[in-house]
Scaffold this active site. Structure first.
Site, PDB file in Angstrom:
ATOM      1  N   CYS A  75      39.791  48.796  41.511  1.00  0.00           N
ATOM      2  CA  CYS A  75      40.276  48.983  40.156  1.00  0.00           C
ATOM      3  C   CYS A  75      39.559  49.977  39.368  1.00  0.00           C
ATOM      4  O   CYS A  75      39.826  51.101  39.328  1.00  0.00           O
ATOM      5  CB  CYS A  75      40.103  47.460  39.463  1.00  0.00           C
ATOM      6  SG  CYS A  75      41.293  47.070  38.261  1.00  0.00           S
ATOM      7  N   HIS A 115      42.557  44.245  43.706  1.00  0.00           N
ATOM      8  CA  HIS A 115      41.668  43.590  43.985  1.00  0.00           C
ATOM      9  C   HIS A 115      41.769  43.036  45.350  1.00  0.00           C
ATOM     10  O   HIS A 115      42.007  41.804  45.636  1.00  0.00           O
ATOM     11  CB  HIS A 115      40.889  42.714  43.182  1.00  0.00           C
ATOM     12  CG  HIS A 115      40.412  43.483  41.621  1.00  0.00           C
ATOM     13  ND1 HIS A 115      39.331  43.405  41.486  1.00  0.00           N
ATOM     14  CD2 HIS A 115      41.180  43.564  40.622  1.00  0.00           C
ATOM     15  CE1 HIS A 115      39.037  43.815  40.433  1.00  0.00           C
ATOM     16  NE2 HIS A 115      40.230  44.038  39.844  1.00  0.00           N
ATOM     17  N   GLU A 130      39.403  42.257  47.266  1.00  0.00           N
ATOM     18  CA  GLU A 130      38.440  41.258  48.089  1.00  0.00           C
ATOM     19  C   GLU A 130      38.988  40.108  47.610  1.00  0.00           C
ATOM     20  O   GLU A 130      38.436  38.804  48.362  1.00  0.00           O
ATOM     21  CB  GLU A 130      36.983  41.378  46.901  1.00  0.00           C
ATOM     22  CG  GLU A 130      37.309  41.089  45.525  1.00  0.00           C
ATOM     23  CD  GLU A 130      37.906  42.434  44.636  1.00  0.00           C
ATOM     24  OE1 GLU A 130      38.392  43.397  45.192  1.00  0.00           O
ATOM     25  OE2 GLU A 130      37.363  42.429  43.395  1.00  0.00           O
TER      26      GLU A 130
HETATM   27  N1  GLN Z   1      39.151  48.031  32.629  1.00  0.00           N
HETATM   28  C1  GLN Z   1      40.097  48.613  33.616  1.00  0.00           C
HETATM   29  C2  GLN Z   1      41.457  48.208  32.985  1.00  0.00           C
HETATM   30  O1  GLN Z   1      41.568  47.328  32.374  1.00  0.00           O
HETATM   31  C3  GLN Z   1      39.693  48.069  34.975  1.00  0.00           C
HETATM   32  C4  GLN Z   1      39.641  46.688  35.175  1.00  0.00           C
HETATM   33  C5  GLN Z   1      39.243  46.192  36.361  1.00  0.00           C
HETATM   34  O2  GLN Z   1      38.479  46.894  37.090  1.00  0.00           O
HETATM   35  N2  GLN Z   1      39.348  44.908  36.826  1.00  0.00           N
HETATM   36  O3  GLN Z   1      42.340  48.545  33.523  1.00  0.00           O
END
Ligand code: GLN
Length: 564
Positions: free
Chosen positions: A409, A536, A538
């Site tokens: 992300c 994600h 994970e």
């Molecule tokens: N802050 C970034 C976004 O909103 C990444 C979010 C994250 O890593 N979950 O896109």
């Protein structure tokens, strides 16, 4: 093998897990382990976590205070204990499996506004307590294991400690609920602490006695006591607890310290906790041993690993490992599969930055030493601009030195920013999250939901990613499938207008959404393993089924990628 679920149908059985004395006794792990043990007896198990706080969900809570926000397929942002349930039971839960005071009150107030209680005074008892019971009954029936029909047993974990003001309506509701479902369908397991006083080395029962008394005064009677202690309870201590708490000795289990949480189900198995639970729930005792063979074997393998694989976790909340709970679990799953002992080198991202080097050279040196001694680098998700430059530096270091890298992300976004700066020469390249005025916005606001509200408005939950290249490592690691479904939680994404420039400079966008405008996987073909993902992975990793991309990272970091 006798499958209990096939023998007894129709009546749902409930196991309630409460906690006493102090918080942090590992109630979530205990409840998950009990679920696993019942599953190993052939029962279909689901679970509910009750969090008595007023927030509607965990989405707006800081990972620093509460640990990570776990994300479900349906986009629910929930307590990290739901992650433990999903991993232990290998199920997929829904947002409704996490009950909060906020959700319950919202549902009752919505009904009141609709006029459903017209003429009545709306009260905690019966309206809130009924809403809690109805919610539990409704959610317990949702199949979570991919099979049809309701599960056999629902494990309910009540967050907090008995006596908390916030949990009172839940305790009242659960007392009524145990009466509603009837004896033989409800089993209360109270997790408590039996401290050992060093001076005399004696196991003290008084705190548990008090907390059971508190529980009983609120209308709940424990059937089973699970006592946390440093070692097994002495026979006379068990006798004393039994007498004072009115719980048969065979229903008292000790959760003594074990090397790793995978041992907790085995501890319960050894002490025949399943037999005690099945008896309370009026279920016939199975003749064969619960089927925990694979689980046991994995725990043994994990204990015996000694060749290390070092992963640098370059994050913001490095002081609190709960903030990255699922990432650490996914790394562990992959390490066990690669037969390596996982060692985490915590690197606080901002410590890698030049500003730290000037102000605090020792801290900066320590952070760099830690990064450089790692076999692989992981940059997890995050929000807010603290440490972002440090994450960009970490991506640059991994890219230039051929160190295996997985960016999740924000960890993908910072890798793209780094690429644009270093390879395209766009010095001010940035995300508009951190620099709204950048002339080279390579990561931009691409919301799916509201632009004004913070709660539950991100691009959340399961989304599909289509592969765009067959020579992609990610494609191969996922088993050459055309598409995959992973969980998202973000507002920002790679700017589609920058993609062709980056592609020409050899940054490959190997996974995209169906429309082709949302970039979901990046890779650098010439690098041993450089992968960034907008989702994600994970959250869907399981002890016996490690996430493909984590497996890739650990395999690359331990020189086994070719073997996979
Ligand atoms: N802050 C970034 C976004 O909103 C990444 C979010 C994250 O890593 N979950 O896109």
């Amino acid at each position: 093998v006798l499958l209990l679920g096939e023998v007894i149908k129709a009546v749902m059985k409930y196991v309630l897990v409460t906690g006493g004395v102090v918080s942090g006794l590992g109630k979530g792990v205990t409840a998950s382990s009990i679920g696993l043990l019942l599953q190993a007896c052939g029962l279909r198990v689901t679970s509910i976590k009750i969090d008595p706080y007023l927030n509607k969900d965990a989405g707006t809570m800081s990972p620093f205070e509460h640990g990570e926000v776990f994300v479900l397929d349906d986009g629910g942002e929930v307590d990290l204990d739901l992650g433990n349930y999903e991993r232990f039971l290998d199920v997929k839960l829904t947002r409704d499996n996490n009950i909060t005071t906020g959700k319950i009150y919202e549902s009752v107030i919505n009904k009141e506004r609709k006029g459903d209680y017209l003429g009545k005074t709306v009260q905690v008892v019966p309206h809130i307590t009924d809403a809690i019971q109805d919610w539990i009954e409704r959610v317990a029936a949702i199949p979570v294991d991919g099979k049809e029909g309701p599960p056999d047993v629902c494990v309910i974990e009540l967050g907090g400690t008995i006596g908390d003001i916030e949990s009172m309506p839940f305790i009242e509701a659960l007392g009524q609920f145990s009466y509603r479902v009837g004896a033989g369908n409800f089993c209360l397991i109270h997790v408590s602490l039996v401290p050992v006083l060093n001076v005399v080395g004696e196991q003290k029962t008084k705190p548990t006695q008090h907390s059971v008394r508190g529980l009983r005064s609120l209308g709940l009677t424990p059937n089973i006591l699970a006592c946390r202690s440093t070692k097994e309870l002495d026979a006379n201590v068990k006798g004393k607890l039994s007498r004072f708490c009115h719980v048969p000795e065979q229903n008292i289990v000790t959760l003594f310290d074990v090397p790793y949480i995978w041992h907790v189900p085995l501890l319960l198995l050894d002490q025949k906790a399943h037999e005690a639970i099945l008896k309370v729930l009026d279920l016939p005792c199975i003749t064969s041993k619960p089927m925990l063979g694979e689980w046991t074997a994995r725990a043994k393998v994990c204990d015996m690993l000694n060749e290390p694989v070092r992963v640098a976790m370059v994050g913001k909340y490095t002081g609190l490992s709960d903030s990255y709970h699922s990432v650490l679990k996914a790394l562990l799953h992959a390490s066990v599969a690669c037969r390596r002992k996982l060692v985490i080198n915590w690197v606080s991202a901002s410590d890698l930055e030049d500003a730290t080097a000037i102000e605090n050279p020792d801290v900066n040196k320590a952070a760099w030493d830690s990064l450089k001694s790692a076999d692989g680098v992981l940059v997890p998700g995050g929000f807010g601009d603290r440490g972002v430059e440090g994450k960009i530096i970490a991506a640059k270091y991994a890219r230039e030195n051929n160190i295996p890298y997985l960016g999740i992300c924000l960890g993908m976004q910072t890798a793209v920013i780094e690429y644009a700066r270093s390879i395209l020469g766009l010095e001010d390249a940035n995300s508009t999250e951190f620099d709204p005025n950048t002339k080279n916005p390579c990561v931009i606001f691409m919301p799916e939901g509201s632009k004004t509200h913070m709660g539950g408005t991100m691009r959340l939950g399961s989304r599909r990613t289509y592969f765009h290249a067959t020579d992609s490592k990610a494609f191969q690691l996922y088993g050459n499938q055309r598409f995959i479904d992973e969980r998202h939680r973000h507002r920002y994404e790679v700017n589609p207008d920058m993609v062709s420039k980056l592609e020409k400079a050899c940054l490959s966008f190997t996974g995209k959404d169906e429309s082709g405008t949302r970039m979901q996987i990046i890779e650098i073909g010439s690098h041993p393993y450089f992968v960034g993902v907008q989702f994600h992975p994970e959250f869907k990793s399981r002890p016996g089924k490690p996430s493909a991309l984590f497996l890739g990272l650990i395999a690359a970091a331990s020189g086994q990628l070719d073997v996979l």
